[in-house]
Scaffold this motif. Structure first.
Motif, short mmCIF file in Angstrom:
data_model
loop_
_atom_site.label_atom_id
_atom_site.label_comp_id
_atom_site.label_asym_id
_atom_site.label_seq_id
_atom_site.Cartn_x
_atom_site.Cartn_y
_atom_site.Cartn_z
N ASP A 80 1.17 -1.38 0.19
CA ASP A 80 -0.08 0.07 -0.25
C ASP A 80 0.66 1.46 0.12
O ASP A 80 0.79 2.50 -0.73
CB ASP A 80 -0.85 -0.39 1.58
CG ASP A 80 -2.40 -0.92 1.20
OD1 ASP A 80 -2.41 -1.51 -0.56
OD2 ASP A 80 -2.92 -1.19 2.18
N LYS A 83 0.61 3.11 -3.20
CA LYS A 83 -1.09 3.68 -3.67
C LYS A 83 -1.13 4.91 -2.44
O LYS A 83 -2.26 6.19 -2.90
CB LYS A 83 -1.54 2.65 -2.90
CG LYS A 83 -1.72 1.66 -3.77
CD LYS A 83 -2.35 0.31 -3.78
CE LYS A 83 -2.47 -1.36 -3.80
NZ LYS A 83 -3.64 -1.87 -3.54
N VAL A 84 -0.57 4.93 -1.12
CA VAL A 84 -1.25 6.29 -0.34
C VAL A 84 0.10 7.16 0.06
O VAL A 84 0.30 8.15 0.16
CB VAL A 84 -1.41 5.34 1.40
CG1 VAL A 84 -2.17 4.21 0.73
CG2 VAL A 84 -0.34 4.93 1.85
N ASN A 85 1.63 7.23 -0.49
CA ASN A 85 2.35 8.32 -1.06
C ASN A 85 2.94 8.58 -2.23
O ASN A 85 2.43 7.97 -2.82
CB ASN A 85 3.68 7.67 -0.08
CG ASN A 85 3.16 7.02 1.90
OD1 ASN A 85 2.98 8.21 2.73
ND2 ASN A 85 3.21 5.36 1.78
N ALA A 122 3.85 1.25 5.56
CA ALA A 122 3.43 2.03 4.58
C ALA A 122 3.41 3.51 4.67
O ALA A 122 3.07 4.29 4.54
CB ALA A 122 2.05 1.74 3.52
#
Length: 206
Positions: A80, A83-85, A122
């Motif tokens: 992830d 996707k989140v950074n 993440a």
């Protein structure tokens, strides 16, 4: 006759994914070293400061590297992260965090915090704000940590470590180098078996 005193340099970067994969074997190696050998952690500085987003092709390459390490070593990764950074090719902030934590006796604890944040939670260790949160989790004095991580003196210490690491006979990160007197010897590193390095060190000390 006294035993030969030696230093075993572990050249690494807290944001090096192969170093994360090597972590269990490193711990086994360190716990099995004879008393006449001092283990020294040496920061290698994988990627300098950058505010630029990591190019897509490099992101793809690193994601594939994580998958490769997982298959070969069984190392856990939280994908992830991608996707989140907004990833940046910048590991020097994390390196400085280790040195700032070292001033408060918590270098290895900070390495673990950075690796866990990056690979399991993440969280992006390229961001100084995230590193400050990790320092607080370790119970470090925040004011001192902030002053140290942003100081020119600490940055100079990092540059000296990086320069020294690059002068050693290494093949990237992680690497092991045995120092006996003024001689430096590359040590065989096996990602799964600490005994390989232990036996090589013993041979070099004969």
């Amino acid at each position: 006759m006294t035993e030969t005193q030696a230093r075993l340099y572990y050249v690494h970067d807290p944001m090096c994914s192969w170093c994360w994969g090597y972590k269990p074997t490193l711990e086994a190696l360190e716990s099995s070293l004879p008393s006449n050998i001092e283990m020294v952690y040496l920061l290698g500085g994988l990627a300098p400061d950058s505010a630029v987003a990591m190019p897509e092709d490099m992101q793809q390459f690193l994601q594939q590297t994580w998958q490769k390490i997982n298959v070969q070593l069984g190392t856990e990764f939280n994908h992830d992260f991608w996707k989140v950074n907004t990833p940046r090719r910048s590991t020097y902030p994390a390196n400085r965090a280790v040195l700032a934590a070292e001033k408060q006796g918590a270098a290895k604890a900070m390495i673990r915090q950075i690796q866990n944040a990056y690979y399991l939670q993440a969280i992006n260790p390229s961001d100084v704000d995230n590193l400050l949160v990790l320092a607080e989790k370790l119970g470090l004095d925040k004011k001192t940590f902030v002053e140290d991580i942003s100081s020119e003196a600490l940055n100079e210490s990092l540059m000296q470590q990086i320069q020294f690491a690059r002068s050693l006979p290494i093949q990237g990160f992680p690497s092991l180098v045995l120092a006996v007197g003024e001689s430096y010897h590359p040590v065989q590193l096996d990602y799964k078996h600490a005994q390989v390095s232990l036996e090589h060190v013993a041979e070099l000390l004969v």
